[in-house]
Motif scaffolding. Structure first.
Motif, PDB file in Angstrom:
ATOM      1  N   ARG A   1     -42.316 -96.539-116.383  1.00 35.60           N
ATOM      2  CA  ARG A   1     -42.020 -95.285-117.086  1.00 35.60           C
ATOM      3  C   ARG A   1     -40.654 -95.287-117.759  1.00 35.60           C
ATOM      4  NH1 ARG A   1     -45.826 -91.595-116.381  1.00 35.60           N
ATOM      5  NH2 ARG A   1     -47.368 -92.015-114.794  1.00 35.60           N
ATOM      6  N   THR A   2     -40.377 -96.358-118.490  1.00 40.27           N
ATOM      7  CA  THR A   2     -39.080 -96.491-119.152  1.00 40.27           C
ATOM      8  C   THR A   2     -39.070 -95.906-120.563  1.00 40.27           C
ATOM      9  OG1 THR A   2     -39.666 -98.723-119.871  1.00 40.27           O
ATOM     10  CG2 THR A   2     -38.413 -98.518-117.818  1.00 40.27           C
ATOM     11  N   GLU A   3     -40.170 -95.320-120.965  1.00 43.19           N
ATOM     12  CA  GLU A   3     -40.214 -94.656-122.274  1.00 43.19           C
ATOM     13  C   GLU A   3     -39.876 -93.178-122.097  1.00 43.19           C
ATOM     14  OE1 GLU A   3     -40.862 -96.152-125.267  1.00 43.19           O
ATOM     15  OE2 GLU A   3     -40.857 -98.040-124.149  1.00 43.19           O
ATOM     16  N   ARG A   4     -39.009 -92.666-122.947  1.00 43.07           N
ATOM     17  CA  ARG A   4     -38.700 -91.238-122.926  1.00 43.07           C
ATOM     18  C   ARG A   4     -39.924 -90.456-123.400  1.00 43.07           C
ATOM     19  NH1 ARG A   4     -33.275 -89.835-123.636  1.00 43.07           N
ATOM     20  NH2 ARG A   4     -34.083 -87.780-123.134  1.00 43.07           N
ATOM     21  N   LEU A   5     -40.079 -89.248-122.886  1.00 44.50           N
ATOM     22  CA  LEU A   5     -41.210 -88.401-123.271  1.00 44.50           C
ATOM     23  C   LEU A   5     -40.933 -87.724-124.606  1.00 44.50           C
ATOM     24  CD1 LEU A   5     -42.160 -86.650-119.905  1.00 44.50           C
ATOM     25  CD2 LEU A   5     -42.971 -88.830-120.834  1.00 44.50           C
TER      26      LEU A   5
ATOM     27  N   THR B   1     -35.244 -82.103-119.502  1.00 43.20           N
ATOM     28  CA  THR B   1     -34.537 -83.376-119.496  1.00 43.20           C
ATOM     29  C   THR B   1     -33.222 -83.194-118.750  1.00 43.20           C
ATOM     30  OG1 THR B   1     -35.473 -84.039-121.622  1.00 43.20           O
ATOM     31  CG2 THR B   1     -33.432 -85.109-120.987  1.00 43.20           C
ATOM     32  N   ALA B   2     -32.781 -84.233-118.086  1.00 42.28           N
ATOM     33  CA  ALA B   2     -31.461 -84.209-117.445  1.00 42.28           C
ATOM     34  C   ALA B   2     -30.883 -85.616-117.450  1.00 42.28           C
ATOM     35  CB  ALA B   2     -31.550 -83.684-116.017  1.00 42.28           C
ATOM     36  N   LYS B   3     -29.558 -85.668-117.513  1.00 43.31           N
ATOM     37  CA  LYS B   3     -28.851 -86.944-117.465  1.00 43.31           C
ATOM     38  C   LYS B   3     -27.796 -86.849-116.367  1.00 43.31           C
ATOM     39  CE  LYS B   3     -26.173 -90.147-120.324  1.00 43.31           C
ATOM     40  NZ  LYS B   3     -25.715 -90.432-121.696  1.00 43.31           N
ATOM     41  N   LYS B   4     -27.732 -87.891-115.548  1.00 43.01           N
ATOM     42  CA  LYS B   4     -26.734 -87.953-114.488  1.00 43.01           C
ATOM     43  C   LYS B   4     -25.962 -89.260-114.633  1.00 43.01           C
ATOM     44  CE  LYS B   4     -26.478 -85.288-111.390  1.00 43.01           C
ATOM     45  NZ  LYS B   4     -25.656 -84.089-111.247  1.00 43.01           N
TER      46      LYS B   4
ATOM     47  N   VAL C   1     -33.606 -88.541-117.467  1.00 44.68           N
ATOM     48  CA  VAL C   1     -34.984 -88.319-117.037  1.00 44.68           C
ATOM     49  C   VAL C   1     -35.613 -87.220-117.872  1.00 44.68           C
ATOM     50  CG1 VAL C   1     -36.339 -87.357-115.133  1.00 44.68           C
ATOM     51  CG2 VAL C   1     -34.650 -89.109-114.670  1.00 44.68           C
ATOM     52  N   ASP C   2     -36.837 -87.446-118.283  1.00 49.44           N
ATOM     53  CA  ASP C   2     -37.669 -86.425-118.920  1.00 49.44           C
ATOM     54  C   ASP C   2     -38.820 -86.125-117.981  1.00 49.44           C
ATOM     55  OD1 ASP C   2     -36.258 -86.532-121.415  1.00 49.44           O
ATOM     56  OD2 ASP C   2     -37.446 -88.278-121.987  1.00 49.44           O
ATOM     57  N   VAL C   3     -39.121 -84.847-117.786  1.00 56.91           N
ATOM     58  CA  VAL C   3     -40.279 -84.470-116.984  1.00 56.91           C
ATOM     59  C   VAL C   3     -41.175 -83.553-117.810  1.00 56.91           C
ATOM     60  CG1 VAL C   3     -39.154 -84.682-114.732  1.00 56.91           C
ATOM     61  CG2 VAL C   3     -39.104 -82.490-115.910  1.00 56.91           C
ATOM     62  N   PHE C   4     -42.444 -83.651-117.531  1.00 55.65           N
ATOM     63  CA  PHE C   4     -43.410 -82.689-118.039  1.00 55.65           C
ATOM     64  C   PHE C   4     -44.095 -82.123-116.811  1.00 55.65           C
ATOM     65  CE2 PHE C   4     -47.230 -80.899-119.745  1.00 55.65           C
ATOM     66  CZ  PHE C   4     -46.807 -80.356-120.945  1.00 55.65           C
TER      67      PHE C   4
ATOM     68  N   ILE D   1     -45.380 -82.471-111.356  1.00 56.21           N
ATOM     69  CA  ILE D   1     -44.941 -83.391-112.411  1.00 56.21           C
ATOM     70  C   ILE D   1     -46.176 -84.116-112.938  1.00 56.21           C
ATOM     71  CG2 ILE D   1     -43.550 -85.416-112.969  1.00 56.21           C
ATOM     72  CD1 ILE D   1     -41.700 -84.556-110.616  1.00 56.21           C
ATOM     73  N   SER D   2     -46.483 -83.903-114.213  1.00 56.42           N
ATOM     74  CA  SER D   2     -47.664 -84.550-114.784  1.00 56.42           C
ATOM     75  C   SER D   2     -47.303 -85.722-115.697  1.00 56.42           C
ATOM     76  CB  SER D   2     -48.533 -83.534-115.534  1.00 56.42           C
ATOM     77  OG  SER D   2     -47.814 -82.964-116.597  1.00 56.42           O
ATOM     78  N   ASP D   3     -46.023 -85.814-116.090  1.00 52.76           N
ATOM     79  CA  ASP D   3     -45.570 -86.978-116.844  1.00 52.76           C
ATOM     80  C   ASP D   3     -44.072 -87.133-116.624  1.00 52.76           C
ATOM     81  OD1 ASP D   3     -45.792 -89.248-118.387  1.00 52.76           O
ATOM     82  OD2 ASP D   3     -46.265 -88.201-120.253  1.00 52.76           O
ATOM     83  N   TYR D   4     -43.601 -88.361-116.797  1.00 54.55           N
ATOM     84  CA  TYR D   4     -42.226 -88.687-116.435  1.00 54.55           C
ATOM     85  C   TYR D   4     -41.769 -89.862-117.281  1.00 54.55           C
ATOM     86  CZ  TYR D   4     -38.395 -89.977-113.186  1.00 54.55           C
ATOM     87  OH  TYR D   4     -37.185 -90.254-112.605  1.00 54.55           O
TER      88      TYR D   4
END
Length: 148
Positions: A24-28, A34-37, A48-51, A57-60
């Motif tokens: 899952r290295t592709e951004r959504l 979305t969040a960045k740490k 990280v992008d979440v859907f 969580i249905s996509d990541y």
């Protein structure tokens, strides 16, 4: 044993294999959040992008710029986070933190592959990088909740 030898042992073949095969290295394209740490000590970052749909969580997607330890943790998170609730992600994060900081047990399934990171508990300067994928995921989930 020297510190250098210990560090070489820390980067085991299993850790390097996880880091090399990160899912899952592709951004959504259209995440719900979305969040960045960033780990201040080493400069590692995870975005990280979440859907999220119906509380799950249905996509990541993730963009990981970290050491092999951070990459290995992100690989385990990325491989297992779809289908989970925010509470389950929080429980995984808490279990990993307890394993690293207070000699807690290996996180339960679906995050039990994080067992490979047990030797890192003696390297406190690596903990922030290891925790990034969970921290970014939880931030994204919290952002998603705030905007929902």
């Amino acid at each position: 044993m020297s510190a250098e030898t210990d560090l070489i042992k820390l980067y085991s073949g299993r850790i390097l294999a996880l880091a090399a095969d990160m899912p899952r290295t592709e951004r959504l394209e259209n995440p719900t959040a979305t969040a960045k740490k960033r780990a201040p000590l080493c400069g590692s970052t995870v975005t990280v992008d979440v859907f999220v749909k119906d509380g799950v969580i249905s996509d990541y997607g993730q963009d990981v710029k970290a050491c092999a330890l951070g990459q290995a943790a992100a690989a385990v998170v990325g491989a297992n986070v779809v289908g989970l609730t925010p509470q389950q992600v929080q429980e995984g994060r808490d279990a990993l933190l307890a394993m690293l900081k207070s000699d807690g047990p290996v996180p339960p399934a679906p995050f039990d592959a994080l067992e490979v990171l047990q030797p890192a508990k003696d390297y406190k300067n690596r903990h922030a990088s290891i925790m990034l994928a969970f921290e970014a995921t939880l931030d994204a989930l919290q952002n998603q909740s705030a905007t929902a």
